[in-house]
Structures are given as structure tokens and as C-alpha cells.
Design an enzyme around this catalytic site. Structure first.
Site, PDB file in Angstrom:
ATOM      1  N   SER A   1      41.918  42.236  36.002  1.00  0.00           N
ATOM      2  CA  SER A   1      41.370  43.016  37.120  1.00  0.00           C
ATOM      3  C   SER A   1      42.404  43.942  37.775  1.00  0.00           C
ATOM      4  O   SER A   1      42.437  44.076  38.995  1.00  0.00           O
ATOM      5  CB  SER A   1      40.733  42.082  38.157  1.00  0.00           C
ATOM      6  OG  SER A   1      39.665  41.350  37.562  1.00  0.00           O
TER       7      SER A   1
ATOM      8  N   GLU B   1      47.583  37.033  30.788  1.00  0.00           N
ATOM      9  CA  GLU B   1      46.246  37.330  31.279  1.00  0.00           C
ATOM     10  C   GLU B   1      45.561  36.030  31.692  1.00  0.00           C
ATOM     11  O   GLU B   1      44.937  35.365  30.850  1.00  0.00           O
ATOM     12  CB  GLU B   1      45.419  38.003  30.187  1.00  0.00           C
ATOM     13  CG  GLU B   1      45.987  39.326  29.744  1.00  0.00           C
ATOM     14  CD  GLU B   1      44.895  40.254  29.275  1.00  0.00           C
ATOM     15  OE1 GLU B   1      44.731  41.310  29.876  1.00  0.00           O
ATOM     16  OE2 GLU B   1      44.179  39.906  28.330  1.00  0.00           O
TER      17      GLU B   1
ATOM     18  N   GLU C   1      39.282  36.598  25.032  1.00  0.00           N
ATOM     19  CA  GLU C   1      37.893  36.669  24.554  1.00  0.00           C
ATOM     20  C   GLU C   1      37.811  36.281  23.081  1.00  0.00           C
ATOM     21  O   GLU C   1      36.827  35.706  22.638  1.00  0.00           O
ATOM     22  CB  GLU C   1      37.323  38.072  24.822  1.00  0.00           C
ATOM     23  CG  GLU C   1      37.050  38.259  26.305  1.00  0.00           C
ATOM     24  CD  GLU C   1      37.122  39.687  26.798  1.00  0.00           C
ATOM     25  OE1 GLU C   1      37.128  40.626  25.988  1.00  0.00           O
ATOM     26  OE2 GLU C   1      37.178  39.851  28.045  1.00  0.00           O
TER      27      GLU C   1
ATOM     28  N   ASN D   1      42.597  48.227  27.274  1.00  0.00           N
ATOM     29  CA  ASN D   1      41.803  47.479  26.292  1.00  0.00           C
ATOM     30  C   ASN D   1      40.333  47.827  26.499  1.00  0.00           C
ATOM     31  O   ASN D   1      39.727  47.396  27.476  1.00  0.00           O
ATOM     32  CB  ASN D   1      42.038  45.975  26.495  1.00  0.00           C
ATOM     33  CG  ASN D   1      41.096  45.136  25.641  1.00  0.00           C
ATOM     34  OD1 ASN D   1      40.539  45.623  24.655  1.00  0.00           O
ATOM     35  ND2 ASN D   1      40.915  43.873  26.013  1.00  0.00           N
ATOM     36  N   TRP D   2      39.784  48.580  25.558  1.00  0.00           N
ATOM     37  CA  TRP D   2      38.399  49.039  25.715  1.00  0.00           C
ATOM     38  C   TRP D   2      37.379  47.978  25.325  1.00  0.00           C
ATOM     39  O   TRP D   2      36.180  48.191  25.506  1.00  0.00           O
ATOM     40  CB  TRP D   2      38.164  50.288  24.876  1.00  0.00           C
ATOM     41  CG  TRP D   2      38.965  51.486  25.295  1.00  0.00           C
ATOM     42  CD1 TRP D   2      39.838  51.572  26.366  1.00  0.00           C
ATOM     43  CD2 TRP D   2      38.975  52.772  24.670  1.00  0.00           C
ATOM     44  NE1 TRP D   2      40.373  52.823  26.429  1.00  0.00           N
ATOM     45  CE2 TRP D   2      39.864  53.592  25.400  1.00  0.00           C
ATOM     46  CE3 TRP D   2      38.322  53.316  23.560  1.00  0.00           C
ATOM     47  CZ2 TRP D   2      40.104  54.922  25.058  1.00  0.00           C
ATOM     48  CZ3 TRP D   2      38.564  54.631  23.209  1.00  0.00           C
ATOM     49  CH2 TRP D   2      39.449  55.428  23.961  1.00  0.00           C
ATOM     50  N   LYS D   3      37.820  46.886  24.743  1.00  0.00           N
ATOM     51  CA  LYS D   3      36.896  45.827  24.278  1.00  0.00           C
ATOM     52  C   LYS D   3      35.813  46.466  23.394  1.00  0.00           C
ATOM     53  O   LYS D   3      36.113  47.356  22.616  1.00  0.00           O
ATOM     54  CB  LYS D   3      36.296  45.096  25.474  1.00  0.00           C
ATOM     55  CG  LYS D   3      37.352  44.697  26.506  1.00  0.00           C
ATOM     56  CD  LYS D   3      36.847  43.753  27.529  1.00  0.00           C
ATOM     57  CE  LYS D   3      37.921  43.482  28.550  1.00  0.00           C
ATOM     58  NZ  LYS D   3      37.749  42.272  29.285  1.00  0.00           N
TER      59      LYS D   3
ATOM     60  N   GLY E   1      38.078  40.466  34.114  1.00  0.00           N
ATOM     61  CA  GLY E   1      36.728  40.977  34.316  1.00  0.00           C
ATOM     62  C   GLY E   1      36.006  40.327  35.484  1.00  0.00           C
ATOM     63  O   GLY E   1      34.788  40.467  35.630  1.00  0.00           O
TER      64      GLY E   1
ATOM     65  N   HIS F   1      43.666  37.930  22.298  1.00  0.00           N
ATOM     66  CA  HIS F   1      43.013  38.132  23.601  1.00  0.00           C
ATOM     67  C   HIS F   1      42.158  36.906  23.927  1.00  0.00           C
ATOM     68  O   HIS F   1      41.576  36.293  23.035  1.00  0.00           O
ATOM     69  CB  HIS F   1      42.145  39.397  23.553  1.00  0.00           C
ATOM     70  CG  HIS F   1      41.665  39.807  24.903  1.00  0.00           C
ATOM     71  ND1 HIS F   1      40.557  39.241  25.490  1.00  0.00           N
ATOM     72  CD2 HIS F   1      42.159  40.702  25.804  1.00  0.00           C
ATOM     73  CE1 HIS F   1      40.383  39.782  26.689  1.00  0.00           C
ATOM     74  NE2 HIS F   1      41.348  40.663  26.906  1.00  0.00           N
TER      75      HIS F   1
ATOM     76  N   GLY G   1      41.559  46.179  31.381  1.00  0.00           N
ATOM     77  CA  GLY G   1      40.261  46.189  30.714  1.00  0.00           C
ATOM     78  C   GLY G   1      39.335  47.201  31.367  1.00  0.00           C
ATOM     79  O   GLY G   1      39.420  48.408  31.120  1.00  0.00           O
ATOM     80  N   GLY G   2      38.460  46.712  32.229  1.00  0.00           N
ATOM     81  CA  GLY G   2      37.397  47.531  32.837  1.00  0.00           C
ATOM     82  C   GLY G   2      37.879  48.869  33.391  1.00  0.00           C
ATOM     83  O   GLY G   2      37.258  49.913  33.138  1.00  0.00           O
TER      84      GLY G   2
END
Ligand code: PEP
Length: 233
Positions: free
Chosen positions: A194, A158, A94, A7-9, A164, A92, A215-216
């Protein structure tokens, strides 16, 4: 089969996305892991083109429930399909935290995307306060109540406190949540929060954990490919 989704956000415009996807094509990826990237809307076309002819799927990060209409800022499943997009994330945390996404809207988005023939990764997970209050299972059951089993549906567990933050759920916490989810909905369940190259193998070792939403650590080709390799069954 294990599924690893990146997931590149809100990272990587079209130029950077194209460069990443061309590098991913050349990366050492295991045959027994399904690999997916989720670029921002503006980078979907470039990513689909750069990954054409590979087994790597391109997913959007969201999708509206109507086909078209006066919904400024939204994108429909039909529009994503026209681009050659294979699936979409929905719900998600976010989106739930910052953009007013509710269980009801998540349910509508998931239904519409599946009906249109897209694959869906629907995200669920509790906040730190909910976990501390002993509400994790209730929150998961409530979030899942809007979903129905479907061959093209995957759930991502999640925990919001692990996204994150560098705090990863222990394999035991993840396993327990995955078993709760699978008891409600018989679909594959990914873990997200993470995930890194050095903790992926331990997390993926349990049979209730069918892959990861990353993610990251998915923003760098070497680290994303290393997670895919560490996750092979
Ligand atoms: C995510 O955005 O879905 C996620 C799990 O992020 P991170 O891996 O950075 O915690």
C-alpha cells in the site's frame, strides 16, 4: 540509489501497457531513482519496445527454473531475455498464497534467473497471523534461507497484511523488518504494501529502506511518477 518497481499483477494487456509505457517515457521522473515496471507476460514485448532507449527497466512477474521443458504455463529466464526483459519478480505473496509457491521453488526460480543474467526482486513477508503470533523474524529468516547474496538480487519486504489492503506498515515496522533482512542477507531491500504518493517519502526516509515495490498505485502513470519523485534521496 533508490529503486521503485511497479507490479502490475494481472492488469494491462499489450495495448494498455504500450500506452502506459509511452506516457511513462514522458513523465517527470527523477534521475536518482531507478524505475522498473513489471507487466504480465503477454505485455512484456510491447513494454520493452515502448521503453527502448530509456533507463526504465522491464521485469517479468515470475520465471521458471528450467530452460525449457514440459512445464505448461511457465516461462523460462532464457525466453524472457530473448524479449529484452531485464529482470523478474519471484515469490510474490500472491504466488505463495494462491499458486502453491514454496520457499524451495522460490529458491530455485531465483537461482536460475540470476544464473541466466536476469536481475531479481525476491519477495518475502509475514501474514497478519504470523505477525500477531510474534513469528515475523522467524518467517523472514526461513524465507531468506533459500537465497544467497548476489549483485543482481534485491529483496522486497512485503507484509502480506499490507498488500492491497490500504494498511501500510509504519516506518518503524518496516525499518525493523528491513534490518532483520539485511542482517541475514546483505542486499538492497524494498518495502511493499500500500505505498502511495502521500506515504512514500516517509517510508523511504530511513536508510534501511532502499526503495519500494508498488502494486495498485503503480497502475496510474501520474501516481507512479509521483511515488518515484517522493522517493528521491
Ligand atoms: C504488491 O503487489 O507487490 C503490492 C505491494 O501491492 P499494493 O501496493 O497494492 O499493496
Amino acid at each position: 540509489m533508490t529503486l521503485i518497481a511497479g507490479n502490475w499483477k494481472m492488469f494491462k494487456g499489450p495495448v494498455e501497457a504500450g500506452t502506459f509505457c509511452r506516457a511513462l517515457r514522458e513523465a517527470d521522473l527523477p534521475d536518482d531513482v531507478d524505475v522498473v515496471v513489471c507487466p504480465p507476460f503477454v505485455s512484456l514485448a510491447e513494454s520493452v519496445q515502448a521503453l527502448a532507449g530509456t533507463e526504465i527497466g522491464v521485469f517479468a512477474q515470475n520465471c521458471h527454473w528450467e530452460n525449457e521443458g514440459a512445464f505448461t504455463g511457465e516461462v523460462s529466464a532464457a525466453m524472457l531475455q530473448e524479449l529484452g526483459v531485464y529482470g523478474t519478480l519471484v515469490g510474490h505473496s500472491e504466488r505463495r498464497q494462491y499458486f502453491g509457491e514454496t520457499d524451495e521453488t522460490v529458491g530455485k526460480r531465483v537461482r536460475a534467473a540470476l544464473d541466466a543474467g536476469l536481475h531479481v526482486i525476491a519477495c518475502v513477508g509475514e501474514t497478519e497471523a504470523e505477525r500477531e503470533a510474534g513469528e515475523t523474524d522467524d518467517v523472514l529468516r526461513r524465507q531468506l534461507s533459500v537465497l544467497e547474496p548476489d549483485d543482481n538480487l534485491v529483496v522486497a519486504y512485503e507484509p502480506v497484511w499490507a498488500i492491497g489492503t490500504g494498511k501500510t506498515a509504519t516506518p518503524e515496522i518496516a525499518r525493523a523488518a528491513h534490518e532483520t533482512i539485511k542482517a541475514v542477507l546483505d542486499v538492497p531491500v524494498l518495502y511493499g504494501g500500500s505505498v502511495k504518493p502521500d506515504n512514500a517519502a516517509e517510508l523511504m526516509a530511513h536508510h534501511a529502506i532502499d526503495g519500494a515495490l508498488v502494486g495498485g498505485a503503480s497502475l496510474d502513470v501520474d501516481s507512479f511518477a509521483a511515488i518515484c519523485r517522493a522517493s528521491r534521496s
